[in-house]
Motif scaffolding. Structure first.
Motif, short mmCIF file in Angstrom:
data_model
loop_
_atom_site.label_atom_id
_atom_site.label_comp_id
_atom_site.label_asym_id
_atom_site.label_seq_id
_atom_site.Cartn_x
_atom_site.Cartn_y
_atom_site.Cartn_z
N UNK A 166 52.32 30.51 73.93
CA UNK A 166 51.01 30.73 74.52
C UNK A 166 50.39 32.03 74.03
N UNK A 167 51.24 33.06 73.88
CA UNK A 167 50.75 34.33 73.36
C UNK A 167 50.28 34.18 71.92
N UNK A 168 51.06 33.42 71.12
CA UNK A 168 50.68 33.21 69.72
C UNK A 168 49.38 32.43 69.62
N UNK A 169 49.19 31.42 70.50
CA UNK A 169 47.94 30.65 70.50
C UNK A 169 46.74 31.55 70.73
N UNK A 170 46.87 32.46 71.68
CA UNK A 170 45.77 33.36 72.00
C UNK A 170 45.49 34.30 70.85
N UNK A 171 46.55 34.86 70.27
CA UNK A 171 46.37 35.83 69.19
C UNK A 171 45.85 35.19 67.91
N UNK A 172 46.25 33.93 67.66
CA UNK A 172 45.77 33.25 66.45
C UNK A 172 44.26 33.12 66.46
N UNK A 173 43.70 32.82 67.62
CA UNK A 173 42.26 32.63 67.72
C UNK A 173 41.50 33.95 67.64
N UNK A 174 42.21 35.08 67.86
CA UNK A 174 41.57 36.39 67.78
C UNK A 174 41.82 37.08 66.44
N UNK A 175 42.67 36.51 65.63
CA UNK A 175 43.12 37.18 64.41
C UNK A 175 41.99 37.33 63.40
N UNK A 176 41.97 38.46 62.72
CA UNK A 176 41.00 38.70 61.66
C UNK A 176 41.47 38.11 60.33
N UNK A 177 42.77 38.03 60.13
CA UNK A 177 43.35 37.45 58.92
C UNK A 177 43.75 36.01 59.24
N UNK A 178 43.22 35.08 58.47
CA UNK A 178 43.48 33.67 58.77
C UNK A 178 44.93 33.32 58.47
N UNK A 179 45.53 32.56 59.38
CA UNK A 179 46.92 32.14 59.24
C UNK A 179 47.01 30.64 59.47
N UNK A 180 47.94 30.01 58.77
CA UNK A 180 48.20 28.59 58.96
C UNK A 180 49.69 28.39 59.16
N UNK A 181 50.02 27.44 60.02
CA UNK A 181 51.41 27.01 60.18
C UNK A 181 51.53 25.70 59.42
N UNK A 182 52.36 25.69 58.40
CA UNK A 182 52.37 24.62 57.41
C UNK A 182 53.73 23.92 57.40
N UNK A 183 53.68 22.59 57.39
CA UNK A 183 54.90 21.80 57.24
C UNK A 183 55.07 21.45 55.76
N UNK A 184 56.22 21.82 55.20
CA UNK A 184 56.55 21.54 53.81
C UNK A 184 57.66 20.50 53.76
N UNK A 185 57.43 19.42 53.05
CA UNK A 185 58.40 18.33 52.96
C UNK A 185 59.32 18.52 51.77
N UNK A 186 60.59 18.13 51.96
CA UNK A 186 61.58 18.22 50.89
C UNK A 186 61.83 16.84 50.30
N UNK A 187 62.44 16.81 49.13
CA UNK A 187 62.70 15.54 48.46
C UNK A 187 63.70 14.68 49.21
#
Length: 455
Positions: free
Chosen positions: A137-158
């Motif tokens: 919940x804290x991360x959700x709030x901070x993500x929306x206030x962040x000045x530097x854009x961040x993404x949480x990305x799912x990377x698939x393996x072979x």
């Protein structure tokens, strides 16, 4: 009664006019897309959870997939950014802290508990969430206030597994690869790549190491089904491990098999050692798909540093006759899957040149087809050389330096929590593994009778 057929034939024969119209429309579309990108302003209040994650149905799911230490690092980084610290300074501090944790993992695990004073207890409860749900919940709030854009990305393996990473807009693909090396404990081969796939167009592309991952993913639509894979691609830097394939492509394979390492180094120095790169003088027949039809016409194409050119029907390949087909500044090159079935292509060895913002089938996306796999490899990598120039060689040098044993900072928790993947597949760059002969010097256009038959 024959007049409509004659008119239709004349219309299809006027290939140059069709090309001029198509190229003009592509240029107008590209300019409008770039203008829209430059002027786009996002309302922070309207940003949904999908703005912050790639490969997940919602942001809560993506945050749950993050490992505990990554979630803690994300919250700490966001808190520091919201307090006004310089992002670059914070990043350096985060790496330094991670390095310290890596050097003393056991000591960090055996630190004495804090005192039982009322002040310490209250400060801990107010300053640090005690459960993962609280931290999310804290991360959700901070993500929306962040000045530097961040993404949480799912990377698939072979092998079907996946890894979840937090990536910010400052990180290059090279830095994300280094982070994956630490998490997966795989070798640091130069062949490892991050690849995007587009299931609707049935295309894929390996991201270049100097590109910024968040910027690349920003071109995807919000509900995109595109995916990112962490794969080993032996052809990634083949122009440096086997440069004779590209700069001596007119010779037969039997002649190229005797090239030694010293000769390869001389080729690399000659073509990449200056302030500008010498692009392979590749040319030959390719098949172009007609707009809105499953018909493919052969044309003679010529590669130049400024773009891809073609020889109009009935003309010679003299420089004065060359017509620009596409310039590379605003398009990327993608390989395709099963186009022989999807679009009735002459072979399955096709590639696409498109603007990254075009995510669906469009008249502005030209499809080109090669005779065989070796020819496809030549065209795709030679176009990459023409597009990226010296930057591509710098990427290769950085990858070689990383593979030689100079490793970045380690993250202590990754050593204990990351699973051991399967070893990387063996790399095959022997010239003898490419049995196909190079394209001929010149493939003349088909005779008029054949053209009329094809029309």
């Amino acid at each position: 009664m024959m007049l409509p057929c004659v008119k239709e034939t004349e219309k299809m024969d006027d290939f140059d006019t069709m090309f001029s119209d198509l190229l003009g429309e592509m240029d107008n579309l590209t300019q409008s897309l770039m203008a829209a990108t430059d002027t786009l302003e996002v309302d922070p209040g309207s940003q949904g959870n999908g703005t912050f994650s790639i490969g997940f149905t919602d942001l809560n799911e993506s945050l749950n997939e993050l490992e505990d230490q990554d979630l803690d690092a994300l919250v700490a980084d966001l808190e520091s950014t919201s307090e006004g610290h310089d992002p670059a300074d914070q990043r350096t501090g985060s790496l330094a802290a991670a390095s310290a944790a890596a050097r003393e993992p056991e000591a960090a695990a055996t630190l004495p508990p804090p005192s039982n004073s009322v002040e310490s207890s209250e400060g801990l409860q107010m300053g640090e969430p005690q459960t993962k749900a609280d931290r999310i919940q804290q991360a959700l709030k901070k993500l929306k206030e962040a000045q530097v854009r961040k993404l949480i990305v799912k990377l698939l393996m072979s092998d079907g597994s996946s890894k979840t990473l937090m990536v910010d807009e400052r990180q290059t693909v090279r830095e994300v690869l280094d982070q994956l090396f630490e998490k997966t404990h795989c070798d640091c081969s130069i062949d490892w790549s991050l690849c995007e796939t587009n299931s609707e167009l049935q295309i894929e592309r390996g991201f270049e190491d100097h590109e910024h991952l968040v910027e690349l993913l920003s071109a995807w639509t919000r509900l995109s089904e595109n995916k990112i894979y962490f794969l080993s691609r032996p052809e990634k830097y083949l122009m440096f491990t086997e440069p004779q394939l590209f700069y001596m492509w007119k010779k037969k394979v039997a002649c190229l098999s005797g090239i030694n390492e010293q000769a390869k180094e001389l080729l690399i120095k000659e073509h990449f050692g200056g302030s500008t790169v010498i692009v392979p003088d590749l040319e030959g027949k390719l098949y172009l798909k007609e707009d809105g039809k499953k018909l493919w016409k052969p044309l003679y194409f010529v590669l130049r540093a400024s773009g891809l050119y073609y020889v109009p029907k009935g003309k010679t390949k003299a420089i004065s006759n060359l017509v620009c087909f596409v310039r590379f500044e605003k398009v990327n090159i993608y390989t395709t899957k099963n186009y022989r079935h999807k679009y009735k292509a002459p072979t399955n060895f096709c590639f696409v040149l498109k603007h990254p913002c075009i995510q669906r089938e469009s008249l502005y996306v030209p499809f080109l087809c090669c005779d065989d796999k070796h020819t496809l490899l030549l065209w795709v990598n030679s176009i990459r050389i023409a597009k990226y120039g010296t930057v591509l060689f710098e990427n290769y040098q950085a990858a070689m330096k990383r593979a030689s044993g100079l490793k970045p900072l380690h993250f202590a928790a990754d050593r204990y929590n990351s699973p051991q993947p399967n070893p990387a597949p063996p790399k095959s760059t022997n010239v003898e593994d490419y049995p196909h002969e190079p394209p001929p010097d010149f493939v003349p256009p088909p005779p008029p009778s054949l053209q009329n038959t094809q029309d």
